[in-house]
Enzyme design. Structure first.
Site, PDB file in Angstrom:
ATOM      1  N   GLY A   1       0.934  -1.176   0.183  1.00  0.00           N
ATOM      2  CA  GLY A   1       0.082   0.065   0.040  1.00  0.00           C
ATOM      3  C   GLY A   1       0.833   1.113  -0.001  1.00  0.00           C
ATOM      4  O   GLY A   1       2.023   1.102   0.318  1.00  0.00           O
TER       5      GLY A   1
ATOM      6  N   GLN B   1       2.880  10.113   1.279  1.00  0.00           N
ATOM      7  CA  GLN B   1       4.005   9.298   1.279  1.00  0.00           C
ATOM      8  C   GLN B   1       5.195   9.625   0.266  1.00  0.00           C
ATOM      9  O   GLN B   1       6.265   9.519   0.314  1.00  0.00           O
ATOM     10  CB  GLN B   1       3.917   7.881   1.570  1.00  0.00           C
ATOM     11  CG  GLN B   1       3.227   7.494   2.764  1.00  0.00           C
ATOM     12  CD  GLN B   1       3.294   5.846   2.841  1.00  0.00           C
ATOM     13  OE1 GLN B   1       2.092   5.240   2.249  1.00  0.00           O
ATOM     14  NE2 GLN B   1       4.195   5.237   3.258  1.00  0.00           N
TER      15      GLN B   1
ATOM     16  N   CYS C   1       5.728   0.155   7.423  1.00  0.00           N
ATOM     17  CA  CYS C   1       5.475   1.207   6.367  1.00  0.00           C
ATOM     18  C   CYS C   1       6.405   1.616   5.695  1.00  0.00           C
ATOM     19  O   CYS C   1       7.629   1.634   6.201  1.00  0.00           O
ATOM     20  CB  CYS C   1       4.986   2.324   7.286  1.00  0.00           C
ATOM     21  SG  CYS C   1       4.419   3.989   6.564  1.00  0.00           S
ATOM     22  N   LEU C   2       6.281   1.857   4.450  1.00  0.00           N
ATOM     23  CA  LEU C   2       7.255   2.260   3.590  1.00  0.00           C
ATOM     24  C   LEU C   2       7.842   3.605   3.991  1.00  0.00           C
ATOM     25  O   LEU C   2       9.106   3.844   3.672  1.00  0.00           O
ATOM     26  CB  LEU C   2       6.760   2.344   2.014  1.00  0.00           C
ATOM     27  CG  LEU C   2       6.401   1.147   1.424  1.00  0.00           C
ATOM     28  CD1 LEU C   2       5.836   1.539   0.006  1.00  0.00           C
ATOM     29  CD2 LEU C   2       7.474   0.088   1.524  1.00  0.00           C
TER      30      LEU C   2
ATOM     31  N   HIS D   1      -2.929   7.615   6.670  1.00  0.00           N
ATOM     32  CA  HIS D   1      -1.903   8.169   6.050  1.00  0.00           C
ATOM     33  C   HIS D   1      -2.684   9.540   5.571  1.00  0.00           C
ATOM     34  O   HIS D   1      -2.098  10.771   5.742  1.00  0.00           O
ATOM     35  CB  HIS D   1      -1.243   7.631   4.868  1.00  0.00           C
ATOM     36  CG  HIS D   1      -0.246   6.809   5.377  1.00  0.00           C
ATOM     37  ND1 HIS D   1       0.965   7.403   6.128  1.00  0.00           N
ATOM     38  CD2 HIS D   1       0.299   5.550   5.022  1.00  0.00           C
ATOM     39  CE1 HIS D   1       1.772   6.496   6.299  1.00  0.00           C
ATOM     40  NE2 HIS D   1       1.363   5.310   5.430  1.00  0.00           N
TER      41      HIS D   1
ATOM     42  N   HIS E   1      -4.848   1.379   7.220  1.00  0.00           N
ATOM     43  CA  HIS E   1      -3.494   1.978   7.417  1.00  0.00           C
ATOM     44  C   HIS E   1      -3.222   3.135   6.444  1.00  0.00           C
ATOM     45  O   HIS E   1      -2.598   4.019   6.809  1.00  0.00           O
ATOM     46  CB  HIS E   1      -2.271   0.842   7.309  1.00  0.00           C
ATOM     47  CG  HIS E   1      -0.875   1.370   7.261  1.00  0.00           C
ATOM     48  ND1 HIS E   1      -0.301   0.955   8.263  1.00  0.00           N
ATOM     49  CD2 HIS E   1      -0.113   2.008   6.375  1.00  0.00           C
ATOM     50  CE1 HIS E   1       1.000   1.263   7.962  1.00  0.00           C
ATOM     51  NE2 HIS E   1       1.003   2.023   6.826  1.00  0.00           N
ATOM     52  N   GLU E   2      -3.587   2.884   5.138  1.00  0.00           N
ATOM     53  CA  GLU E   2      -3.417   3.765   4.022  1.00  0.00           C
ATOM     54  C   GLU E   2      -4.565   5.105   4.334  1.00  0.00           C
ATOM     55  O   GLU E   2      -3.900   6.301   4.281  1.00  0.00           O
ATOM     56  CB  GLU E   2      -3.708   3.280   2.845  1.00  0.00           C
ATOM     57  CG  GLU E   2      -2.457   2.155   2.411  1.00  0.00           C
ATOM     58  CD  GLU E   2      -1.178   2.518   2.723  1.00  0.00           C
ATOM     59  OE1 GLU E   2      -0.679   3.648   2.542  1.00  0.00           O
ATOM     60  OE2 GLU E   2      -0.537   1.530   3.030  1.00  0.00           O
TER      61      GLU E   2
END
Length: 172
Positions: free
Chosen positions: A45, A50, A94-95, A140, A136-137
């Protein structure tokens, strides 16, 4: 085109994102770039903040089987409209917080509404990993990171590791 992923702490990761008015060619290209960036990372994701874009856009693909066909989803203005009382605990990463993982508790199932890249309204129920990922996304887009669910000491420890990582990367 792959985009650079912001690393925590970055003030843009804590900002509330603006809704997308409609799906333009520019936004469709951005969504394609985000999918390419996510797959390359590799991740399941990615949210627009991000990569420094403060718009309500996320992409995800939680197909984990090697032989499973990819199922990329592009969501403009995604919103959880219903969630189960039953909860799930997943070890999230997380990225924007590379190589750091922690258990986070979230609803096991969620119903999400969004606009797809063609401007059509969509709605779907997600379960398990898909439910965790979409929540989660969406977090963000509201300036919330998975570490915000953790106890302060663990959150501070991870933040210090990310500050060190950013210093190391800046030196290279």
């Amino acid at each position: 085109m792959k985009r650079p992923i912001l690393i925590h702490p970055d003030p843009r990761l804590k900002k509330l994102c603006d809704p997308v008015a409609d799906s333009s060619d520019e936004l469709r290209i951005l969504a394609d770039d985000m999918l390419e960036t996510m797959y390359d990372a590799p991740g399941i994701g990615l949210a627009a903040p991000q990569i420094g874009i403060l718009q309500r856009l996320i992409v995800l693909d939680c197909v984990k089987e090697e032989d499973g066909p990819p199922r990329p989803l592009v969501m403009f203005n995604p919103e959880v409209v219903a969630s189960s009382d039953e909860i799930n605990v997943y070890e999230e990463g997380c990225l924007s917080i590379p190589d750091q993982y922690a258990e986070v508790t979230r609803p096991k199932m969620v119903e999400v509404q969004w606009m797809d890249q063609h401007g059509n309204a969509q709605s779907e129920e997600f379960d398990g990993l898909w439910a965790t990922c979409v929540q989660h996304e969406i977090d963000h887009l509201n300036g919330k990171l998975f570490i915000d669910y953790l106890k302060p000491l663990k959150r501070q420890m991870i933040t210090r590791k990310m500050q060190k990582l950013k210093r190391e990367r800046a030196r290279v």
